[in-house]
Motif scaffolding. Sequence first.
Motif, PDB file in Angstrom:
ATOM      1  N   UNK A 211       0.821  -1.212   0.000  1.00 14.78           N
ATOM      2  CA  UNK A 211       0.000   0.000   0.000  1.00 14.78           C
ATOM      3  C   UNK A 211       0.863   1.273   0.000  1.00 14.78           C
ATOM      4  N   UNK A 212       1.930   1.236  -0.761  1.00 19.32           N
ATOM      5  CA  UNK A 212       2.874   2.359  -0.755  1.00 19.32           C
ATOM      6  C   UNK A 212       2.199   3.682  -1.104  1.00 19.32           C
ATOM      7  N   UNK A 213       1.218   3.638  -1.997  1.00 16.67           N
ATOM      8  CA  UNK A 213       0.542   4.863  -2.411  1.00 16.67           C
ATOM      9  C   UNK A 213      -0.225   5.522  -1.271  1.00 16.67           C
ATOM     10  N   UNK A 214      -0.502   4.742  -0.213  1.00 18.60           N
ATOM     11  CA  UNK A 214      -1.232   5.318   0.920  1.00 18.60           C
ATOM     12  C   UNK A 214      -0.304   5.975   1.941  1.00 18.60           C
ATOM     13  N   UNK A 215       1.007   5.875   1.716  1.00 17.67           N
ATOM     14  CA  UNK A 215       1.993   6.454   2.643  1.00 17.67           C
ATOM     15  C   UNK A 215       2.199   7.930   2.313  1.00 17.67           C
ATOM     16  N   UNK A 276       7.817  -6.076  17.392  1.00 18.02           N
ATOM     17  CA  UNK A 276       6.551  -5.420  17.701  1.00 18.02           C
ATOM     18  C   UNK A 276       6.735  -3.916  17.891  1.00 18.02           C
ATOM     19  N   UNK A 277       7.873  -3.507  18.377  1.00 16.49           N
ATOM     20  CA  UNK A 277       8.154  -2.081  18.533  1.00 16.49           C
ATOM     21  C   UNK A 277       8.363  -1.421  17.175  1.00 16.49           C
ATOM     22  N   UNK A 278       8.981  -2.145  16.260  1.00 17.96           N
ATOM     23  CA  UNK A 278       9.408  -1.549  14.994  1.00 17.96           C
ATOM     24  C   UNK A 278       8.492  -1.853  13.815  1.00 17.96           C
ATOM     25  N   UNK A 279       7.373  -2.509  14.065  1.00 20.27           N
ATOM     26  CA  UNK A 279       6.471  -2.836  12.949  1.00 20.27           C
ATOM     27  C   UNK A 279       5.013  -2.751  13.407  1.00 20.27           C
ATOM     28  N   UNK A 280       4.094  -3.083  12.502  1.00 21.93           N
ATOM     29  CA  UNK A 280       2.666  -3.085  12.822  1.00 21.93           C
ATOM     30  C   UNK A 280       2.222  -4.369  13.520  1.00 21.93           C
ATOM     31  N   UNK A 516       0.026   9.445   7.309  1.00 22.45           N
ATOM     32  CA  UNK A 516      -1.091   8.506   7.175  1.00 22.45           C
ATOM     33  C   UNK A 516      -0.617   7.280   6.412  1.00 22.45           C
ATOM     34  N   UNK A 517      -1.315   6.169   6.664  1.00 24.94           N
ATOM     35  CA  UNK A 517      -0.963   4.909   5.999  1.00 24.94           C
ATOM     36  C   UNK A 517      -2.137   3.962   6.172  1.00 24.94           C
ATOM     37  N   UNK A 518      -2.344   3.134   5.210  1.00 21.46           N
ATOM     38  CA  UNK A 518      -3.528   2.252   5.215  1.00 21.46           C
ATOM     39  C   UNK A 518      -3.593   1.352   6.438  1.00 21.46           C
ATOM     40  N   UNK A 519      -2.446   0.892   6.949  1.00 23.58           N
ATOM     41  CA  UNK A 519      -2.439  -0.043   8.068  1.00 23.58           C
ATOM     42  C   UNK A 519      -2.436   0.661   9.430  1.00 23.58           C
ATOM     43  N   UNK A 520      -2.437   1.977   9.430  1.00 19.78           N
ATOM     44  CA  UNK A 520      -2.499   2.735  10.687  1.00 19.78           C
ATOM     45  C   UNK A 520      -3.771   2.362  11.450  1.00 19.78           C
TER      46      UNK A 520
END
Length: 545
Positions: A211-215, A276-280, A516-520
């Motif tokens: 989802x790079x376009x959502x970044x 877990x600290x550095x990723x979703x 913003x990002x889709x997985x936020x």
Amino acid sequence: MEISRRVWLVLLVASAFSVMDISGYYAAHDMGFWVEWGVRGYAVLKATVITLLLGLVRKHRILYCIGWALVSIFILLSIANAVSYSLYGFGVSRKLVTILYETNSEEVRQFLPGMIGNIFSLLFSWQILLEVCIFVAAWFVLPVIPKRWFWNAIWVFCLSGMVYIIWFAATARWGKTNHLMIARSAVAVRSVVKSTSMIRDLSSKRRPLPYRDSAISRRLAENMILIIGESASRDHLSLYGYPLPTTPAMDSRRDSLFVFNDAVASSTSTAENLPRILSFMNCEPGQGEWYEYPTVMNLLKAYGYSTTWLSNQERTGDWSNLSGILSSDADEVGYLGSVDSEDHLTDRYDEVLLPEFRKSLAGGDSLRFICLHLMGSHIAYNERYPKDMARFSASDVLKKTSKRSWLDAGKAQKVAEYDNSIAYTDSILGEVVKELSRLQDPSVMVYLSDHGENVYDDRDFQGRDPKFVRVPFFIYANKAYREDNPDMAGRLRAAEKLPFSTSGLINMMLTLTGSSYRMYDATRDVLSPEFIPHVRYVDGEPFRD
């Protein structure tokens, strides 16, 4: 049996070279005169044993040739150990093997002239010339020294070497092959080949940023600094009310800090926490594999930040924390201490990160994300800070902290050493905040520890404890950031008492950078009005106070 004194002298020099980094490590960590004397005695013991063994097999041609072949390898490795340690501060180790293993021919061509020049400068230094003169004198004097005097001197040194090596074998937690140069080298090569293969295998499973376009980012912070501490319990910071002044630098900045009181780590181990600290990847069970998730490093790169990972922790090893893979996406990567948990001779204090941090901060990029991974309060606590930074003693702990019947003088001293490591980390954080406070660019520092530690706090126990996973978590925003984003300061202050898991950090960082990002997930972001307190899991089990 009489030994060849000149052969013994050559082997003594090689043996001294083989333990030069060990002796230097003890001197740097102020281990005491008797330990350094013991290392010298061990060098004499090693030279004597090797010489005697060569004498025993002298009449057996094949064994004698094999013996000399091994001795030749030992001498060459010992010279390499001494040269590397003298020039670069570390000897034959996993760190050196890693550098050699990952170096290509072009890098060798560019590096070789400078290294040769450094070697020549070293060879013609007055210290080396003095040692050469001593060696030449010993070469001619040794054969004429009376036999009795010679052997008496040898046995005195050998005895101290025996005592030292027994002490080391009984107390060492790692690096037990470091005193045997050939074994040390073989283990280092095997470890590096194995760990490099593991890193390549795991790295091959990584996926491009989905989802790079959502970044999309407004880039509210031009400098985003993430500092990951180690084994620091919230309850041992004076910033959180601990009775000993363990965080004077942060205490003095209290008005410009946003201190979160109820941050819980998702595991008692670094290896489980770091992804877990550095990723979703969040703290709940059944999350799949860490490499299935986008990382903060890749995300901030997509927002246009230059990315730097600076670590004083291992790259791989017994404390393996996947940092070698998680950091590989950064534009600049620096492992400035050990690259493996067995590589204890290359241990450095966390201040080693500061010059590289300042260099990265002063770089030409307008947007920077810098992650510092500290050794912090990793056991053994007394090895995490210079001796002149030892502020607290057992008596301070016994006088100032709450009465605990299980706390004797020895355990109180362990607590004091832990508190000293906390105070040393505070001094590192103080330097980082000082640098950011001078900048005109809006800048943010986030500090948290990967997990906590129970150091005789509620019972006669010291170590990782699922009840002690509340960690220090605070944010510093410099004047430029606060002035540019007054609403953010209010959101930060309002969130200080909210309960959350450190696995939600990536969501907070998106808010801090205006991204913003889709997985936020706003429900896991304490800075969002949509935040919902979730059940916090620690090692797959619900956290309960």
